[in-house]
Scaffold this active site. Sequence first.
Site, PDB file in Angstrom:
ATOM      1  N   ASN A  15       0.794  -1.224   0.000  1.00 42.64           N
ATOM      2  CA  ASN A  15       0.000   0.000   0.000  1.00 42.64           C
ATOM      3  C   ASN A  15       0.825   1.272   0.000  1.00 42.64           C
ATOM      4  OD1 ASN A  15      -1.609  -2.050   2.216  1.00 42.64           O
ATOM      5  ND2 ASN A  15      -2.555  -1.584   0.258  1.00 42.64           N
ATOM      6  N   VAL A  66       1.232   6.995   0.235  1.00 40.84           N
ATOM      7  CA  VAL A  66       0.572   6.004   1.065  1.00 40.84           C
ATOM      8  C   VAL A  66      -0.890   5.862   0.659  1.00 40.84           C
ATOM      9  CG1 VAL A  66      -0.120   5.450   3.442  1.00 40.84           C
ATOM     10  CG2 VAL A  66       2.091   6.524   3.002  1.00 40.84           C
ATOM     11  N   CYS A  67      -1.329   4.623   0.465  1.00 41.32           N
ATOM     12  CA  CYS A  67      -2.743   4.340   0.213  1.00 41.32           C
ATOM     13  C   CYS A  67      -3.337   3.944   1.555  1.00 41.32           C
ATOM     14  CB  CYS A  67      -2.894   3.192  -0.790  1.00 41.32           C
ATOM     15  SG  CYS A  67      -4.597   2.720  -1.081  1.00 41.32           S
ATOM     16  N   LEU A  68      -3.900   4.884   2.239  1.00 38.48           N
ATOM     17  CA  LEU A  68      -4.409   4.635   3.584  1.00 38.48           C
ATOM     18  C   LEU A  68      -5.784   5.272   3.697  1.00 38.48           C
ATOM     19  CD1 LEU A  68      -3.626   3.412   6.314  1.00 38.48           C
ATOM     20  CD2 LEU A  68      -2.590   5.585   6.911  1.00 38.48           C
TER      21      LEU A  68
END
Length: 186
Positions: free
Chosen positions: A76, A84-86
């Site tokens: 991620n 960041v894929c959050l």
Amino acid sequence: MSSPSKRREMDLMKLMMSDYKVEMINDGIQEFFVDFHGPKESPYEKGVWRIKVELPDAYPYKSPSVGFVNKIYHPNVDEMSGSVCLDVINQTWSPMFDLVNVFEVFLPQLLLYPNPSDPLNGDAAALMMRDRAAYDQRVKEYCEKYAKSEDIGAVEEKSSDEEDDLSEDEYASSDDDDAVVGKADP
């Protein structure tokens, strides 16, 4: 001073008072670096990353932008940009959260519980789903290669500390010992 400005300052001060090393960028309070240690009992445990944080004008009503500066192997996190894929930060942010939450809850959770079904790094996601032991080993290799404290400047120069330890008398006498060698440039 407007409420978002006060909140921004308060959250940043709270982060600085915690155990995180915070380094400001360009003397403002909207961009800064934070040194982040990988969570214990995980393949990221020995890693230290410099995280770049950018606070939007509308913070805390709009989420901060968070990215890894040094490389990390994670499904991620984009390996090249550090993005960041959050979901919590990018989509479900609430003004109830603060900067300390990002570093004490959100990022550790991201590293402890990767989501390979929503990857930014397809290779890491595929390896994690195919062979978890090989994935963990690759994470550790990246930690060793790219995420040591000296890689992000967390280790300070010893010589600057030694100068600070000199008393005034020692400092003055050390100047007397300096001899000029050679001739000055014209």
